[in-house]
Design a protein around this motif. Structure first.
Motif, mmCIF file in Angstrom:
data_model
loop_
_atom_site.group_PDB
_atom_site.id
_atom_site.type_symbol
_atom_site.label_atom_id
_atom_site.label_comp_id
_atom_site.label_asym_id
_atom_site.label_seq_id
_atom_site.Cartn_x
_atom_site.Cartn_y
_atom_site.Cartn_z
ATOM 1 N N LEU A 40 14.702 126.940 70.901
ATOM 2 C CA LEU A 40 13.412 126.282 70.743
ATOM 3 C C LEU A 40 13.540 124.854 71.223
ATOM 4 C CD1 LEU A 40 12.658 127.669 67.174
ATOM 5 C CD2 LEU A 40 11.727 128.484 69.350
ATOM 6 N N ASN A 41 12.567 124.407 72.003
ATOM 7 C CA ASN A 41 12.572 123.048 72.541
ATOM 8 C C ASN A 41 11.409 122.270 71.949
ATOM 9 O OD1 ASN A 41 14.660 123.816 74.325
ATOM 10 N ND2 ASN A 41 13.136 124.659 75.705
ATOM 11 N N SER A 42 11.705 121.048 71.495
ATOM 12 C CA SER A 42 10.679 120.195 70.916
ATOM 13 C C SER A 42 11.189 118.758 70.888
ATOM 14 C CB SER A 42 10.364 120.663 69.489
ATOM 15 O OG SER A 42 9.496 119.767 68.841
ATOM 16 N N ASP A 43 10.266 117.833 70.727
ATOM 17 C CA ASP A 43 10.669 116.439 70.525
ATOM 18 C C ASP A 43 11.168 116.217 69.102
ATOM 19 O OD1 ASP A 43 10.029 115.806 73.102
ATOM 20 O OD2 ASP A 43 7.990 115.169 72.621
ATOM 21 N N ALA A 44 10.905 117.169 68.228
ATOM 22 C CA ALA A 44 11.324 117.054 66.832
ATOM 23 C C ALA A 44 12.819 117.347 66.715
ATOM 24 C CB ALA A 44 10.543 118.019 65.951
ATOM 25 N N THR A 45 13.562 116.443 66.130
ATOM 26 C CA THR A 45 15.014 116.584 65.995
ATOM 27 C C THR A 45 15.389 117.822 65.199
ATOM 28 O OG1 THR A 45 15.164 114.196 66.006
ATOM 29 C CG2 THR A 45 17.113 115.388 65.290
ATOM 30 N N GLU A 46 14.611 118.131 64.149
ATOM 31 C CA GLU A 46 14.951 119.283 63.305
ATOM 32 C C GLU A 46 14.844 120.603 64.060
ATOM 33 O OE1 GLU A 46 10.708 117.976 62.264
ATOM 34 O OE2 GLU A 46 12.620 116.999 62.564
ATOM 35 N N GLU A 152 21.203 141.352 86.541
ATOM 36 C CA GLU A 152 20.352 140.181 86.730
ATOM 37 C C GLU A 152 20.663 139.130 85.693
ATOM 38 O OE1 GLU A 152 16.077 141.737 88.500
ATOM 39 O OE2 GLU A 152 16.210 141.160 86.405
ATOM 40 N N ALA A 153 20.515 137.896 86.076
ATOM 41 C CA ALA A 153 20.571 136.767 85.143
ATOM 42 C C ALA A 153 19.322 135.940 85.425
ATOM 43 C CB ALA A 153 21.825 135.934 85.359
ATOM 44 N N ARG A 154 18.614 135.576 84.366
ATOM 45 C CA ARG A 154 17.335 134.890 84.525
ATOM 46 C C ARG A 154 17.200 133.792 83.480
ATOM 47 N NH1 ARG A 154 12.320 138.909 84.616
ATOM 48 N NH2 ARG A 154 13.319 139.505 86.559
ATOM 49 N N TYR A 155 16.610 132.679 83.899
ATOM 50 C CA TYR A 155 16.262 131.603 82.962
ATOM 51 C C TYR A 155 14.750 131.548 82.852
ATOM 52 C CZ TYR A 155 15.693 127.098 80.735
ATOM 53 O OH TYR A 155 15.334 126.103 79.857
ATOM 54 N N VAL A 156 14.239 131.504 81.636
ATOM 55 C CA VAL A 156 12.800 131.465 81.388
ATOM 56 C C VAL A 156 12.485 130.173 80.644
ATOM 57 C CG1 VAL A 156 10.832 132.643 80.357
ATOM 58 C CG2 VAL A 156 12.739 133.981 81.279
ATOM 59 N N TYR A 157 11.593 129.380 81.221
ATOM 60 C CA TYR A 157 11.203 128.100 80.643
ATOM 61 C C TYR A 157 9.784 128.205 80.091
ATOM 62 C CZ TYR A 157 10.132 123.155 80.235
ATOM 63 O OH TYR A 157 9.759 121.927 79.758
ATOM 64 N N GLY A 158 9.641 128.006 78.783
ATOM 65 C CA GLY A 158 8.340 128.083 78.140
ATOM 66 C C GLY A 158 7.443 126.920 78.521
ATOM 67 N N LEU A 159 6.181 127.223 78.827
ATOM 68 C CA LEU A 159 5.213 126.206 79.210
ATOM 69 C C LEU A 159 4.212 125.888 78.101
ATOM 70 C CD1 LEU A 159 4.355 127.480 82.798
ATOM 71 C CD2 LEU A 159 5.910 125.614 82.172
ATOM 72 N N SER A 160 4.046 126.819 77.156
ATOM 73 C CA SER A 160 3.017 126.630 76.128
ATOM 74 C C SER A 160 3.634 126.494 74.741
ATOM 75 C CB SER A 160 2.039 127.809 76.156
ATOM 76 O OG SER A 160 2.710 129.016 75.914
ATOM 77 N N ASN A 161 2.892 125.831 73.875
ATOM 78 C CA ASN A 161 3.283 125.688 72.474
ATOM 79 C C ASN A 161 3.226 127.064 71.818
ATOM 80 O OD1 ASN A 161 3.792 124.734 69.895
ATOM 81 N ND2 ASN A 161 1.691 124.056 69.561
ATOM 82 N N ILE A 162 4.295 127.471 71.156
ATOM 83 C CA ILE A 162 4.315 128.804 70.550
ATOM 84 C C ILE A 162 3.821 128.808 69.111
ATOM 85 C CG2 ILE A 162 6.175 129.604 72.041
ATOM 86 C CD1 ILE A 162 8.042 129.374 69.579
ATOM 87 N N LYS A 176 8.395 124.918 72.143
ATOM 88 C CA LYS A 176 8.387 125.827 73.282
ATOM 89 C C LYS A 176 9.655 126.665 73.265
ATOM 90 C CE LYS A 176 5.538 122.686 75.859
ATOM 91 N NZ LYS A 176 5.387 121.806 76.988
ATOM 92 N N ASN A 177 9.514 127.907 73.700
ATOM 93 C CA ASN A 177 10.609 128.857 73.741
ATOM 94 C C ASN A 177 11.219 128.868 75.135
ATOM 95 O OD1 ASN A 177 11.953 130.732 72.167
ATOM 96 N ND2 ASN A 177 10.157 131.986 71.839
ATOM 97 N N SER A 178 12.524 128.742 75.251
ATOM 98 C CA SER A 178 13.228 128.905 76.524
ATOM 99 C C SER A 178 14.435 129.789 76.265
ATOM 100 C CB SER A 178 13.666 127.551 77.074
ATOM 101 O OG SER A 178 12.534 126.779 77.411
ATOM 102 N N TYR A 179 14.801 130.572 77.271
ATOM 103 C CA TYR A 179 15.919 131.486 77.046
ATOM 104 C C TYR A 179 16.564 131.928 78.346
ATOM 105 C CZ TYR A 179 12.126 134.855 77.745
ATOM 106 O OH TYR A 179 11.054 135.550 78.236
ATOM 107 N N VAL A 180 17.776 132.431 78.189
ATOM 108 C CA VAL A 180 18.548 133.017 79.285
ATOM 109 C C VAL A 180 18.634 134.508 79.008
ATOM 110 C CG1 VAL A 180 20.818 133.115 80.378
ATOM 111 C CG2 VAL A 180 19.895 130.917 79.641
ATOM 112 N N GLN A 181 18.424 135.308 80.050
ATOM 113 C CA GLN A 181 18.535 136.755 79.947
ATOM 114 C C GLN A 181 19.636 137.254 80.865
ATOM 115 O OE1 GLN A 181 14.775 138.276 81.323
ATOM 116 N NE2 GLN A 181 14.018 138.482 79.234
ATOM 117 N N VAL A 182 20.367 138.235 80.398
ATOM 118 C CA VAL A 182 21.330 138.947 81.239
ATOM 119 C C VAL A 182 21.019 140.424 81.050
ATOM 120 C CG1 VAL A 182 23.756 139.418 81.689
ATOM 121 C CG2 VAL A 182 23.057 137.127 80.947
ATOM 122 N N SER A 183 20.809 141.121 82.183
ATOM 123 C CA SER A 183 20.362 142.517 82.131
ATOM 124 C C SER A 183 21.196 143.401 83.039
ATOM 125 C CB SER A 183 18.913 142.636 82.604
ATOM 126 O OG SER A 183 18.058 141.806 81.905
#
Length: 188
Positions: A40-46, A152-162, A176-183
């Motif tokens: 999870l990505n945010s400006d909030a430290t917690e 496959e290896a993929r990086y997904v960068y979230g654009l919207s507030n979840i 925002k949600n970001s993740y790495v996938q390996v398939s």
């Protein structure tokens, strides 16, 4: 009710691509599965201090070639995401719309947008804390192991507030949600 209609539209769209795929020479379909490592990505430290969640993902795809080098690959994908803490776990059905470029017969790169529909979240006190829809952009690399198998290896960068209501999660910033996938995948 909105979720039902959106999920129905997503299945219909992929079915149309699949039916079309059976009529067009060179069109492939298949499935893939693997792991997500989401954060999870945010400006909030917690939020930044929450450990990543390792989850499962699986997808059905149709690959429609435009030429020898370029193809379009819509997917219907289940994905477990969020953070390691229970209150930050959420699962989605995603519709990635990937453009693929075949660098060689064995290596490809892919890039595209995706929309996700929330299908499950960990419910604390029956609160609905996460938005039903999320948007992201993804890119990655693929390698053909044979005519049928690929990785496959993929990086997904979230654009919207979840998050629906950040106060319920005791955070006052967008998340925002970001993740790495390996398939590992198989073409039918």
């Amino acid at each position: 009710m909105k979720r039902f209609f959106l999920l129905t539209a997503m299945f219909t769209l992929l079915s149309v691509f699949s039916i079309h795929a059976q009529r067009v020479t060179g069109v492939l379909s298949g499935f893939k599965a693997g792991i997500n490592v989401s954060s999870l990505n945010s400006d909030a430290t917690e939020i930044d201090e929450i450990d990543a969640r390792v989850g499962f993902q699986a997808a059905f795809f149709v690959e429609i070639p435009f030429s020898r080098s370029f193809s379009f690959q819509p997917e219907l994908q289940y994905s477990a995401q969020g953070g390691k803490l229970e209150e930050f776990r959420v699962n989605y059905i995603h519709l990635p719309l990937m453009l693929k470029y075949n660098v060689t017969d064995y290596l490809n790169i892919h890039l595209g947008p995706q929309v996700g529909l929330k299908i499950w979240e960990w419910e604390q006190d029956q609160n609905d804390n996460f938005n039903n829809l999320n948007y992201a952009v993804s890119g990655g690399l693929g390698a053909n192991l044979s005519d049928n198998f690929f990785i496959e290896a993929r990086y997904v960068y979230g654009l919207s507030n979840i998050t629906e209501d950040v106060n319920e999660l005791n955070v006052d910033q967008d998340i925002k949600n970001s993740y790495v996938q390996v398939s590992l995948g198989y073409r039918l």
